[in-house]
Design an enzyme around this catalytic site. Structure first.
Site, PDB file in Angstrom:
ATOM      1  N   CYS A 124     114.737  -4.225  20.448  1.00  0.00           N
ATOM      2  CA  CYS A 124     115.416  -2.984  20.055  1.00  0.00           C
ATOM      3  C   CYS A 124     116.805  -3.268  19.516  1.00  0.00           C
ATOM      4  O   CYS A 124     117.174  -2.807  18.435  1.00  0.00           O
ATOM      5  CB  CYS A 124     115.474  -2.044  21.257  1.00  0.00           C
ATOM      6  SG  CYS A 124     116.455  -0.576  20.938  1.00  0.00           S
ATOM      7  N   CYS A 151     115.065  -1.141  16.701  1.00  0.00           N
ATOM      8  CA  CYS A 151     115.633   0.201  16.513  1.00  0.00           C
ATOM      9  C   CYS A 151     117.054   0.209  15.964  1.00  0.00           C
ATOM     10  O   CYS A 151     117.354   0.936  15.022  1.00  0.00           O
ATOM     11  CB  CYS A 151     115.671   0.959  17.842  1.00  0.00           C
ATOM     12  SG  CYS A 151     114.516   0.432  19.095  1.00  0.00           S
ATOM     13  N   TYR A 165     104.966   3.241  11.200  1.00  0.00           N
ATOM     14  CA  TYR A 165     106.350   3.670  11.056  1.00  0.00           C
ATOM     15  C   TYR A 165     107.274   2.557  10.580  1.00  0.00           C
ATOM     16  O   TYR A 165     108.187   2.803   9.779  1.00  0.00           O
ATOM     17  CB  TYR A 165     106.859   4.347  12.343  1.00  0.00           C
ATOM     18  CG  TYR A 165     107.285   3.436  13.466  1.00  0.00           C
ATOM     19  CD1 TYR A 165     108.630   3.091  13.631  1.00  0.00           C
ATOM     20  CD2 TYR A 165     106.380   2.931  14.380  1.00  0.00           C
ATOM     21  CE1 TYR A 165     109.042   2.270  14.667  1.00  0.00           C
ATOM     22  CE2 TYR A 165     106.776   2.109  15.415  1.00  0.00           C
ATOM     23  CZ  TYR A 165     108.110   1.779  15.560  1.00  0.00           C
ATOM     24  OH  TYR A 165     108.508   0.966  16.580  1.00  0.00           O
ATOM     25  N   HIS A 213     121.406  30.628  13.365  1.00  0.00           N
ATOM     26  CA  HIS A 213     121.423  30.777  11.910  1.00  0.00           C
ATOM     27  C   HIS A 213     122.739  30.276  11.332  1.00  0.00           C
ATOM     28  O   HIS A 213     123.779  30.465  11.963  1.00  0.00           O
ATOM     29  CB  HIS A 213     121.232  32.265  11.587  1.00  0.00           C
ATOM     30  CG  HIS A 213     121.115  32.551  10.145  1.00  0.00           C
ATOM     31  ND1 HIS A 213     120.011  32.202   9.401  1.00  0.00           N
ATOM     32  CD2 HIS A 213     121.987  33.140   9.282  1.00  0.00           C
ATOM     33  CE1 HIS A 213     120.193  32.579   8.148  1.00  0.00           C
ATOM     34  NE2 HIS A 213     121.388  33.149   8.055  1.00  0.00           N
ATOM     35  N   GLU A 249     115.809  27.064  13.105  1.00  0.00           N
ATOM     36  CA  GLU A 249     115.568  28.441  13.548  1.00  0.00           C
ATOM     37  C   GLU A 249     114.124  28.857  13.275  1.00  0.00           C
ATOM     38  O   GLU A 249     113.596  29.760  13.918  1.00  0.00           O
ATOM     39  CB  GLU A 249     116.555  29.416  12.922  1.00  0.00           C
ATOM     40  CG  GLU A 249     116.435  29.599  11.430  1.00  0.00           C
ATOM     41  CD  GLU A 249     117.546  30.503  10.863  1.00  0.00           C
ATOM     42  OE1 GLU A 249     117.601  31.672  11.256  1.00  0.00           O
ATOM     43  OE2 GLU A 249     118.361  30.023  10.044  1.00  0.00           O
TER      44      GLU A 249
HETATM   45  C1  FAD Z   1     111.479  -3.014  13.355  1.00  0.00           C
HETATM   46  C2  FAD Z   1     111.315  -2.269  14.652  1.00  0.00           C
HETATM   47  C3  FAD Z   1     111.853  -0.996  14.775  1.00  0.00           C
HETATM   48  C4  FAD Z   1     111.717  -0.307  15.971  1.00  0.00           C
HETATM   49  N1  FAD Z   1     112.240   0.960  16.043  1.00  0.00           N
HETATM   50  C5  FAD Z   1     112.153   1.656  17.195  1.00  0.00           C
HETATM   51  C6  FAD Z   1     112.737   2.951  17.304  1.00  0.00           C
HETATM   52  O1  FAD Z   1     113.307   3.474  16.354  1.00  0.00           O
HETATM   53  N2  FAD Z   1     112.642   3.593  18.498  1.00  0.00           N
HETATM   54  C7  FAD Z   1     112.010   3.027  19.578  1.00  0.00           C
HETATM   55  O2  FAD Z   1     111.964   3.654  20.641  1.00  0.00           O
HETATM   56  N3  FAD Z   1     111.430   1.815  19.493  1.00  0.00           N
HETATM   57  C8  FAD Z   1     111.492   1.114  18.332  1.00  0.00           C
HETATM   58  N4  FAD Z   1     110.945  -0.142  18.248  1.00  0.00           N
HETATM   59  C9  FAD Z   1     110.188  -0.671  19.424  1.00  0.00           C
HETATM   60  C10 FAD Z   1     111.133  -1.235  20.473  1.00  0.00           C
HETATM   61  O3  FAD Z   1     111.983  -2.177  19.881  1.00  0.00           O
HETATM   62  C11 FAD Z   1     110.336  -1.850  21.595  1.00  0.00           C
HETATM   63  O4  FAD Z   1     109.418  -0.913  22.087  1.00  0.00           O
HETATM   64  C12 FAD Z   1     111.219  -2.312  22.758  1.00  0.00           C
HETATM   65  O5  FAD Z   1     112.179  -3.227  22.325  1.00  0.00           O
HETATM   66  C13 FAD Z   1     110.355  -2.921  23.877  1.00  0.00           C
HETATM   67  O6  FAD Z   1     111.174  -3.407  24.894  1.00  0.00           O
HETATM   68  P1  FAD Z   1     110.643  -4.556  25.869  1.00  0.00           P
HETATM   69  O7  FAD Z   1     111.681  -4.682  26.936  1.00  0.00           O
HETATM   70  O8  FAD Z   1     109.258  -4.296  26.260  1.00  0.00           O
HETATM   71  O9  FAD Z   1     110.598  -5.876  24.986  1.00  0.00           O
HETATM   72  P2  FAD Z   1     111.639  -6.560  24.015  1.00  0.00           P
HETATM   73  O10 FAD Z   1     112.773  -5.667  23.705  1.00  0.00           O
HETATM   74  O11 FAD Z   1     110.848  -7.103  22.892  1.00  0.00           O
HETATM   75  O12 FAD Z   1     112.234  -7.756  24.885  1.00  0.00           O
HETATM   76  C14 FAD Z   1     111.460  -8.871  25.245  1.00  0.00           C
HETATM   77  C15 FAD Z   1     112.376 -10.060  25.385  1.00  0.00           C
HETATM   78  O13 FAD Z   1     111.692 -11.103  26.057  1.00  0.00           O
HETATM   79  C16 FAD Z   1     112.091 -12.338  25.504  1.00  0.00           C
HETATM   80  N5  FAD Z   1     111.045 -13.314  25.862  1.00  0.00           N
HETATM   81  C17 FAD Z   1     109.752 -13.311  25.469  1.00  0.00           C
HETATM   82  N6  FAD Z   1     109.069 -14.301  26.101  1.00  0.00           N
HETATM   83  C18 FAD Z   1     109.957 -14.925  26.913  1.00  0.00           C
HETATM   84  C19 FAD Z   1     109.845 -16.011  27.841  1.00  0.00           C
HETATM   85  N7  FAD Z   1     108.686 -16.605  28.069  1.00  0.00           N
HETATM   86  N8  FAD Z   1     110.961 -16.408  28.496  1.00  0.00           N
HETATM   87  C20 FAD Z   1     112.160 -15.788  28.278  1.00  0.00           C
HETATM   88  N9  FAD Z   1     112.305 -14.757  27.427  1.00  0.00           N
HETATM   89  C21 FAD Z   1     111.215 -14.316  26.764  1.00  0.00           C
HETATM   90  C22 FAD Z   1     112.222 -12.042  24.021  1.00  0.00           C
HETATM   91  O14 FAD Z   1     113.069 -12.989  23.389  1.00  0.00           O
HETATM   92  C23 FAD Z   1     112.831 -10.640  24.055  1.00  0.00           C
HETATM   93  O15 FAD Z   1     114.238 -10.683  24.017  1.00  0.00           O
HETATM   94  C24 FAD Z   1     111.059  -0.889  17.073  1.00  0.00           C
HETATM   95  C25 FAD Z   1     110.526  -2.179  16.961  1.00  0.00           C
HETATM   96  C26 FAD Z   1     110.658  -2.864  15.763  1.00  0.00           C
HETATM   97  C27 FAD Z   1     110.086  -4.246  15.651  1.00  0.00           C
END
Ligand code: FAD
Length: 461
Positions: free
Chosen positions: A43, A48, A179, A438, A443
């Site tokens: 994110c 995001c 999206y 309004h 609205e």
């Molecule tokens: C281009 C794009 C736009 C988006 N826009 C939106 C939006 O507008 N609104 C919205 O709500 N969501 C949006 N999302 C989705 C949102 O980013 C994700 O749903 C959210 O980040 C998920 O969070 P998470 O904690 O599950 O995983 P992540 O945020 O992906 O975090 C996972 C972390 O784990 C780390 N990791 C992975 N494996 C290991 C390991 N073995 N050891 C140590 N670290 C590890 C990774 O490096 C990463 O930092 C978007 C996604 C993308 C790709």
């Protein structure tokens, strides 16, 4: 001596992992978070936040074009992509630092390393060092998935690379109808790129309300974005800095970049899940969890995109918080995944919550659809050819508003507030009893009186 090195080991410092770590530490747990790339996760670093900054930047083009009707003369406007990317990167670095500080302030410890399972209670870090944990939270998120290995796939970029292009591509082909694909299509088009969207389905935004899909498509096409449906990119050739995308319909398109945004897969590979006996959900490839985000192994939980339930930041955060409260705060909390508002930051924007017309009709024998399509006030002077579309989906049996779908400026901001009403099971009568504000576009949500369509289904004999 304590039986385990830590009470909680969190794999992944993204939206969900960070929230869980901070809340668990607040409940007194000894917490360690491993992050292999950058704190903040998808994110903050490549999702995001940078996406919205680019959306805001590309929107300036529309503001400049609209200004003349309001009497403004803007002599010249030049856009510099490297400046925007550098400013965006500075803001992302600031947020990453803030995430790090906040986790540390909570008392949790961060290790900048990949972590994998040795067994259900032991994790191995990149250094080879191991850490034992009473509980483990898998919050490893997801990653772009390019699909089939077509010839030339190595030339294709994903959203990850799109955030760091050294130059703005003058022509870009984007494959995908979801999206992320559409948001990037509008971002690049806003900055003046020639954009072609290629999507294999019959229309963009599969799963969204049909009126939203039709309206957004025509609005994007009006801006000059080419949308090709019913076909796929079969091969990509490179000629110096140019690429040719060969499509399944026999045509080909030349461009400076080819981007795929056709889906994301949960980060489950090479985590050592088999050593801990953690089961995968065969239906979606994510980690299988119950309503408490608990995996097949009682001391291991998984939240966020790695479970492939609802892949949105606020959902990952809510799941992380609920997990920490349940396991360390002695509060029994399940996350309710119904009626989650969501947006597409396309131009125009989409905001949606609850059931589509088709979903409501599948569930209820009486569905009323209220619709409006209006010219926003700003367009009367700017001359922009645009309309706002709003639909309310009402269950005729209970009178509850079960869905709301908006395409137009500020749709995301509006839908966040409407989502409260939908979540509270507000009725159409409640909407009608609310006095309009309004002059706004919103609205219309409280002034639609007559259903545009009524769907009645006879009870099965
Ligand atoms: C281009 C794009 C736009 C988006 N826009 C939106 C939006 O507008 N609104 C919205 O709500 N969501 C949006 N999302 C989705 C949102 O980013 C994700 O749903 C959210 O980040 C998920 O969070 P998470 O904690 O599950 O995983 P992540 O945020 O992906 O975090 C996972 C972390 O784990 C780390 N990791 C992975 N494996 C290991 C390991 N073995 N050891 C140590 N670290 C590890 C990774 O490096 C990463 O930092 C978007 C996604 C993308 C790709």
């Amino acid at each position: 001596m304590a039986e385990f090195d830590v009470d909680l080991f969190v794999i992944g410092g993204g939206s969900g992992g960070v929230r869980a770590a901070r809340i668990a530490a607040g409940h007194g747990a000894r917490v360690m978070v491993a992050e292999e790339y950058r704190m903040g996760g998808t994110c903050v670093i490549r999702g995001c936040v940078p996406k919205k900054l680019l959306v805001l930047g590309s929107h300036v083009r529309h503001e400049i074009a609209d200004a003349a009707g309001f009497g403004w003369t803007i002599a010249s406007a030049n856009f510099d992509w490297p400046t925007l990317i550098a400013n965006k990167d500075r803001e992302i670095a600031r947020l990453e630092a803030a995430y790090t500080v906040n986790v540390e302030k909570s008392g949790a410890r961060i290790v900048k390393s990949r972590a994998v399972f040795e067994n259900a209670h032991r994790l191995r870090l990149g250094t080879g060092e191991t850490v034992s944990a009473k509980h483990v939270l898998i919050a490893t998120g997801g990653a772009p998935n390019h699909g089939r290995m077509i010839p030339g796939i190595e030339h294709v970029i994903s959203s990850n690379e799109a955030f760091h292009l050294p130059e703005l591509p003058r022509r870009i082909v984007i494959q995908g109808g979801g999206y992320i694909a559409l948001e990037f299509a509008c971002i690049f088009a806003g900055f003046g790129s020639d954009v072609t969207v290629v999507y294999r389905g019959d229309n963009i935004l599969r799963g969204f309300d049909d009126d939203v899909r039709a309206h957004l498509r025509s609005a994007m096409e009006k801006q000059g974005i080419t949308i090709l449906t019913g076909c796929t990119v079969e091969k990509v050739d490179r000629h110096g800095n140019e690429y040719t995308s060969h499509l399944s319909n026999g045509s080909s398109i030349a461009s400076e970049k080819v981007m795929f945004a056709i889906g994301r897969h949960p980060n489950v590979a090479n985590l050592g899940l088999e050593k801990a006996d953690v089961a995968i959900n065969p239906n979606n490839g994510g980690i299988a969890v119950n309503e408490y985000s608990q995996t097949s192994v009682p001391n291991i939980y998984a939240i966020g995109d790695v479970t492939h339930r609802v892949n949105l930041t606020p959902v990952a955060i809510r799941e992380g918080h609920a997990f920490a409260d349940t396991v360390f705060g002695k509060r029994d909390i399940k996350v309710d995944h119904a009626d989650i508002p969501t947006a597409v930051f396309s131009q125009p924007e989409v905001g949606t919550v609850g059931l589509t017309e088709a979903q409501a009709r599948a569930r209820s024998s009486h569905v009323d659809i209220y619709k409006t399509s209006l010219r926003p006030m700003k367009a009367t002077l700017s001359g922009r050819d645009t309309r706002v579309v709003m639909n309310l989906v009402v269950d005729g049996l209970s009178d509850c508003v079960v869905g709301c779908h908006i395409v137009g400026d500020d749709a995301a901001e509006i839908i966040q507030a409407v989502a409260i009403a939908v979540k509270m099971k507000a009725t159409k009568a409640d909407f009608d009893a609310t006095i309009a504000l309004h002059p706004t576009a919103a609205e219309e949500l409280v002034t639609m009186r007559t259903p545009a369509a009524r769907h009645l289904r006879q009870a099965a004999e």
